[in-house]
Design a protein around this motif. Structure first.
Motif, PDB file in Angstrom:
ATOM      1  N   GLN A  91      48.118  55.874  77.828  1.00 31.34           N
ATOM      2  CA  GLN A  91      49.200  55.128  77.361  1.00 31.34           C
ATOM      3  C   GLN A  91      49.630  54.167  78.550  1.00 31.34           C
ATOM      4  OE1 GLN A  91      50.224  55.264  74.319  1.00 31.34           O
ATOM      5  NE2 GLN A  91      48.408  56.472  74.113  1.00 31.34           N
ATOM      6  N   ALA A  92      50.330  54.748  79.665  1.00 32.81           N
ATOM      7  CA  ALA A  92      50.518  53.917  80.672  1.00 32.81           C
ATOM      8  C   ALA A  92      49.195  52.781  81.064  1.00 32.81           C
ATOM      9  CB  ALA A  92      51.429  54.622  81.784  1.00 32.81           C
ATOM     10  N   MET A  93      48.088  52.979  81.120  1.00 34.44           N
ATOM     11  CA  MET A  93      46.487  52.640  81.493  1.00 34.44           C
ATOM     12  C   MET A  93      45.998  51.099  80.225  1.00 34.44           C
ATOM     13  SD  MET A  93      45.990  52.894  84.094  1.00 34.44           S
ATOM     14  CE  MET A  93      47.241  53.030  84.566  1.00 34.44           C
ATOM     15  N   ILE A  94      46.697  51.694  78.798  1.00 38.16           N
ATOM     16  CA  ILE A  94      46.858  50.676  77.760  1.00 38.16           C
ATOM     17  C   ILE A  94      47.896  49.793  78.395  1.00 38.16           C
ATOM     18  CG2 ILE A  94      47.122  50.548  75.601  1.00 38.16           C
ATOM     19  CD1 ILE A  94      45.948  53.452  75.389  1.00 38.16           C
ATOM     20  N   PHE A  95      48.898  50.003  78.486  1.00 39.84           N
ATOM     21  CA  PHE A  95      50.294  48.924  78.576  1.00 39.84           C
ATOM     22  C   PHE A  95      49.217  47.751  79.921  1.00 39.84           C
ATOM     23  CE2 PHE A  95      51.970  51.040  75.079  1.00 39.84           C
ATOM     24  CZ  PHE A  95      51.830  50.699  74.417  1.00 39.84           C
ATOM     25  N   LEU A  96      48.692  48.788  81.338  1.00 39.00           N
ATOM     26  CA  LEU A  96      48.958  47.875  82.404  1.00 39.00           C
ATOM     27  C   LEU A  96      47.811  46.809  82.214  1.00 39.00           C
ATOM     28  CD1 LEU A  96      48.992  47.856  84.953  1.00 39.00           C
ATOM     29  CD2 LEU A  96      47.780  49.904  85.676  1.00 39.00           C
ATOM     30  N   GLY A  97      46.824  47.384  80.881  1.00 41.34           N
ATOM     31  CA  GLY A  97      46.139  46.955  80.832  1.00 41.34           C
ATOM     32  C   GLY A  97      46.428  45.260  80.223  1.00 41.34           C
ATOM     33  N   GLN A  98      47.403  45.258  79.291  1.00 45.74           N
ATOM     34  CA  GLN A  98      47.720  44.315  78.412  1.00 45.74           C
ATOM     35  C   GLN A  98      48.928  43.380  79.289  1.00 45.74           C
ATOM     36  OE1 GLN A  98      50.448  45.073  75.531  1.00 45.74           O
ATOM     37  NE2 GLN A  98      49.388  46.980  74.224  1.00 45.74           N
ATOM     38  N   PHE A  99      49.531  44.022  80.211  1.00 48.60           N
ATOM     39  CA  PHE A  99      50.057  43.547  81.210  1.00 48.60           C
ATOM     40  C   PHE A  99      49.093  42.701  82.485  1.00 48.60           C
ATOM     41  CE2 PHE A  99      51.956  42.180  84.989  1.00 48.60           C
ATOM     42  CZ  PHE A  99      52.334  41.628  85.371  1.00 48.60           C
ATOM     43  N   ILE A 100      48.296  42.429  82.572  1.00 47.54           N
ATOM     44  CA  ILE A 100      47.485  42.053  83.192  1.00 47.54           C
ATOM     45  C   ILE A 100      46.762  41.074  82.958  1.00 47.54           C
ATOM     46  CG2 ILE A 100      44.934  42.455  84.712  1.00 47.54           C
ATOM     47  CD1 ILE A 100      46.133  45.464  85.674  1.00 47.54           C
ATOM     48  N   SER A 101      46.106  41.673  81.399  1.00 44.50           N
ATOM     49  CA  SER A 101      45.338  40.549  81.273  1.00 44.50           C
ATOM     50  C   SER A 101      45.178  39.737  81.155  1.00 44.50           C
ATOM     51  CB  SER A 101      44.920  41.308  79.074  1.00 44.50           C
ATOM     52  OG  SER A 101      43.888  40.270  78.847  1.00 44.50           O
ATOM     53  N   PRO A 102      46.155  38.186  80.812  1.00 47.40           N
ATOM     54  CA  PRO A 102      46.521  36.937  80.863  1.00 47.40           C
ATOM     55  C   PRO A 102      46.443  36.834  81.883  1.00 47.40           C
ATOM     56  CG  PRO A 102      48.066  37.541  80.497  1.00 47.40           C
ATOM     57  CD  PRO A 102      47.236  39.504  80.427  1.00 47.40           C
ATOM     58  N   PHE A 103      46.506  37.286  83.312  1.00 49.53           N
ATOM     59  CA  PHE A 103      46.451  36.835  85.129  1.00 49.53           C
ATOM     60  C   PHE A 103      45.295  36.645  85.408  1.00 49.53           C
ATOM     61  CE2 PHE A 103      51.148  38.038  83.327  1.00 49.53           C
ATOM     62  CZ  PHE A 103      51.793  37.102  84.089  1.00 49.53           C
ATOM     63  N   LEU A 104      45.007  37.902  84.914  1.00 55.13           N
ATOM     64  CA  LEU A 104      43.323  38.761  85.639  1.00 55.13           C
ATOM     65  C   LEU A 104      42.431  37.913  85.277  1.00 55.13           C
ATOM     66  CD1 LEU A 104      41.277  39.784  87.195  1.00 55.13           C
ATOM     67  CD2 LEU A 104      41.086  41.794  85.451  1.00 55.13           C
ATOM     68  N   ILE A 105      42.631  37.410  83.782  1.00 56.12           N
ATOM     69  CA  ILE A 105      41.361  36.381  83.251  1.00 56.12           C
ATOM     70  C   ILE A 105      41.600  35.286  83.262  1.00 56.12           C
ATOM     71  CG2 ILE A 105      41.142  36.019  80.709  1.00 56.12           C
ATOM     72  CD1 ILE A 105      39.950  38.629  81.669  1.00 56.12           C
ATOM     73  N   THR A 106      43.083  33.930  83.304  1.00 54.97           N
ATOM     74  CA  THR A 106      43.129  33.073  83.917  1.00 54.97           C
ATOM     75  C   THR A 106      42.261  32.854  85.092  1.00 54.97           C
ATOM     76  OG1 THR A 106      45.405  32.737  82.427  1.00 54.97           O
ATOM     77  CG2 THR A 106      44.528  31.611  83.924  1.00 54.97           C
ATOM     78  N   GLU A 107      43.135  34.158  86.142  1.00 49.76           N
ATOM     79  CA  GLU A 107      42.174  34.314  88.012  1.00 49.76           C
ATOM     80  C   GLU A 107      39.930  33.959  87.298  1.00 49.76           C
ATOM     81  OE1 GLU A 107      43.312  33.387  90.461  1.00 49.76           O
ATOM     82  OE2 GLU A 107      44.942  33.048  89.955  1.00 49.76           O
ATOM     83  N   LEU A 108      40.076  35.105  86.542  1.00 46.55           N
ATOM     84  CA  LEU A 108      38.464  34.679  86.273  1.00 46.55           C
ATOM     85  C   LEU A 108      38.082  33.717  86.030  1.00 46.55           C
ATOM     86  CD1 LEU A 108      37.653  38.771  84.966  1.00 46.55           C
ATOM     87  CD2 LEU A 108      36.712  37.739  87.826  1.00 46.55           C
ATOM     88  N   HIS A 109      38.850  33.211  84.994  1.00 47.78           N
ATOM     89  CA  HIS A 109      38.386  32.102  84.751  1.00 47.78           C
ATOM     90  C   HIS A 109      38.227  31.012  85.390  1.00 47.78           C
ATOM     91  CE1 HIS A 109      38.080  28.421  81.199  1.00 47.78           C
ATOM     92  NE2 HIS A 109      39.451  27.734  81.911  1.00 47.78           N
ATOM     93  N   ASN A 110      39.604  30.695  86.122  1.00 40.18           N
ATOM     94  CA  ASN A 110      39.322  29.565  86.813  1.00 40.18           C
ATOM     95  C   ASN A 110      38.197  29.691  88.416  1.00 40.18           C
ATOM     96  OD1 ASN A 110      41.685  28.584  85.902  1.00 40.18           O
ATOM     97  ND2 ASN A 110      42.905  29.586  86.906  1.00 40.18           N
ATOM     98  N   LEU A 111      37.968  30.886  88.399  1.00 38.43           N
ATOM     99  CA  LEU A 111      37.018  31.331  89.949  1.00 38.43           C
ATOM    100  C   LEU A 111      35.367  30.541  89.144  1.00 38.43           C
ATOM    101  CD1 LEU A 111      36.320  32.607  92.671  1.00 38.43           C
ATOM    102  CD2 LEU A 111      36.312  34.743  91.738  1.00 38.43           C
ATOM    103  N   LEU A 112      35.190  31.685  88.359  1.00 39.46           N
ATOM    104  CA  LEU A 112      33.847  31.507  87.785  1.00 39.46           C
ATOM    105  C   LEU A 112      33.849  30.506  86.678  1.00 39.46           C
ATOM    106  CD1 LEU A 112      33.176  35.661  86.565  1.00 39.46           C
ATOM    107  CD2 LEU A 112      32.781  34.390  88.481  1.00 39.46           C
ATOM    108  N   ASN A 113      34.917  29.658  86.590  1.00 42.52           N
ATOM    109  CA  ASN A 113      34.524  28.138  85.237  1.00 42.52           C
ATOM    110  C   ASN A 113      33.615  28.245  83.652  1.00 42.52           C
ATOM    111  OD1 ASN A 113      34.720  25.409  84.864  1.00 42.52           O
ATOM    112  ND2 ASN A 113      32.816  24.758  85.668  1.00 42.52           N
ATOM    113  N   CYS A 114      34.557  29.906  84.072  1.00 45.14           N
ATOM    114  CA  CYS A 114      33.001  30.517  81.846  1.00 45.14           C
ATOM    115  C   CYS A 114      34.385  30.328  81.191  1.00 45.14           C
ATOM    116  CB  CYS A 114      32.438  31.420  82.576  1.00 45.14           C
ATOM    117  SG  CYS A 114      33.019  32.532  83.063  1.00 45.14           S
ATOM    118  N   ASN A 115      33.961  30.286  79.668  1.00 42.42           N
ATOM    119  CA  ASN A 115      35.054  30.904  78.473  1.00 42.42           C
ATOM    120  C   ASN A 115      35.666  32.217  79.117  1.00 42.42           C
ATOM    121  OD1 ASN A 115      35.075  32.642  76.195  1.00 42.42           O
ATOM    122  ND2 ASN A 115      34.177  30.047  75.646  1.00 42.42           N
ATOM    123  N   VAL A 116      36.429  32.442  78.529  1.00 40.50           N
ATOM    124  CA  VAL A 116      37.592  33.609  78.364  1.00 40.50           C
ATOM    125  C   VAL A 116      36.575  34.427  78.118  1.00 40.50           C
ATOM    126  CG1 VAL A 116      39.536  32.469  79.298  1.00 40.50           C
ATOM    127  CG2 VAL A 116      38.864  33.110  76.507  1.00 40.50           C
TER     128      VAL A 116
END
Length: 372
Positions: A325-350
């Motif tokens: 359960q903790a992993m599920i909620f950790l994933g929720q928290f990480i998602s916007p920050f990680l995906i934004t960083e990958l989006h900026n790094l890779l310059n592709c659609n989220v």
């Protein structure tokens, strides 16, 4: 009524974050100086508190019964969730989401543990499926309500969290005041982690990161891709996603296929979902992609819990479920920050990033040996 009381807790776990998805554009307009990333984090911020709760749970569970913990959790959930109704201060809204998250941590931890401890075999699988369906069922009502009210006044969306007062009354009236959590913690502390569990926990983390690309970006994507700025449409689409999650959760209880086959199908659907969502010139495929994401999550939640139970021994099952359960909620928290960083790094659609992560999980499940 005990079964109904335990299942009622599952209505409020995914709802905590997803309910705000249709309201994000309206909240952005109300706070134009606040970075978009922090607006998105309102959806996922409560989830990080679940992780902190895991640290405290061992000590708390030895002193307080599950019933007392749930009563406190539901009070915090209601108070933190409803506080933004009274304020337009963004800092206070952030604080309220943290308070909500502490309550969510208590509820999420015990909602699955109560099922595992009170039910066995086929009945437990049914209860896990019903819980997964209710996770999405609560979200259906939440996003429809949010879509309707966000256009009028974004403050109204937060009244939704006061519904947690209903399971508060049910827990007070029908749940026995027994301390089973302390036994779980004391037993599991002496038990090492099964190697398969670490793999499953990683899958739960990444799957949630992938899925939460949808509620944190859906409203923005509809506005950017198709020039539609309507919270009701976003709410309706989130409701469709959740309804399909309910259907998938109920179908899982009747599933007779091997888990590996289901996992391969699950990540194939996730890959297709993210691929379709990444297509900026087809509204029909965008809607199909969103729908597939909901169906996939509806399978994933009970499936991962069932896998954890199947590979865990009697002393470690509740602990492993709690960490899952903790992993599920950790994933929720990480998602916007990680995906934004990958989006900026890779310059592709989220959504293309989500598709790539899904394909990695698909490949790992194809090649992994079946040992459980």
């Amino acid at each position: 009524m005990k079964k109904f009381t335990i299942l009622s807790l599952s209505l409020f776990t995914l709802l905590a974050g997803a309910a705000l998805s249709p309201a994000l554009p309206s909240i952005s307009q109300a706070f134009p100086r606040v970075n978009k990333l922090w607006i998105q984090a309102l959806v996922t911020l409560p989830s990080i508190c679940v992780i902190f709760w895991q640290v405290l749970a061992t000590k708390v569970s030895t002193k307080f019964s599950s019933k007392k913990q749930l009563l406190v959790g539901l009070i915090l959930y209601s108070f933190g969730g409803g506080l933004p109704v009274l304020t337009a201060n963004f800092t206070l809204i952030i604080v309220s989401r943290i308070v909500l998250g502490v309550g969510l941590g208590i509820i999420a931890d015990l909602s699955v543990e109560l099922i595992n401890s009170n039910y066995q075999d086929a009945e437990r699988k049914r209860m896990l499926s019903y819980a997964g369906a209710l996770n999405n069922g609560g979200t259906v009502l939440a996003v429809l309500y949010a879509g309707l009210t966000a256009k009028l006044n974004w403050h109204l969306v937060f009244y939704l969290y006061l519904l947690a007062l209903i399971p508060l009354c049910l827990v007070f009236s029908f749940l026995k005041d027994e301390s089973m959590t302390s036994k779980r913690k004391l037993a599991s502390d002496k038990t090492s982690f099964e190697p398969e569990f670490l793999f499953i926990a990683g899958e739960m983390l990444i799957t949630t990161i992938i899925y939460f690309i949808v509620p944190t970006n859906l409203g923005y994507a509809i506005k950017e891709y198709f020039k539609i700025n309507n919270s009701l449409i976003t709410g309706g689409l989130m409701a469709l996603i959740s309804i399909l999650g309910v259907i998938a959760g109920l179908l899982f209880s009747r599933n007779r296929l091997k888990n590996k086959i289901v996992l391969i199908g699950l990540f194939t659907m996730f890959s297709c979902s993210m691929l379709f969502l990444s297509l900026e010139n087809s509204l029909m495929l965008f809607v199909i992609g969103a729908a597939l994401s909901g169906f996939s999550l509806g399978i994933a939640l009970p499936l991962f819990n069932q896998e954890i139970i199947s590979i865990s021994n009697i002393n470690s099952s509740n602990r492993n479920l709690s960490i899952g359960q903790a992993m599920i909620f950790l994933g929720q928290f990480i998602s916007p920050f990680l995906i934004t960083e990958l989006h900026n790094l890779l310059n592709c659609n989220v959504f293309q990033i989500g598709c790539g992560l899904s394909l990695i999980l698909l490949f790992l499940n194809i090649i992994k040996p079946v040992r459980y």
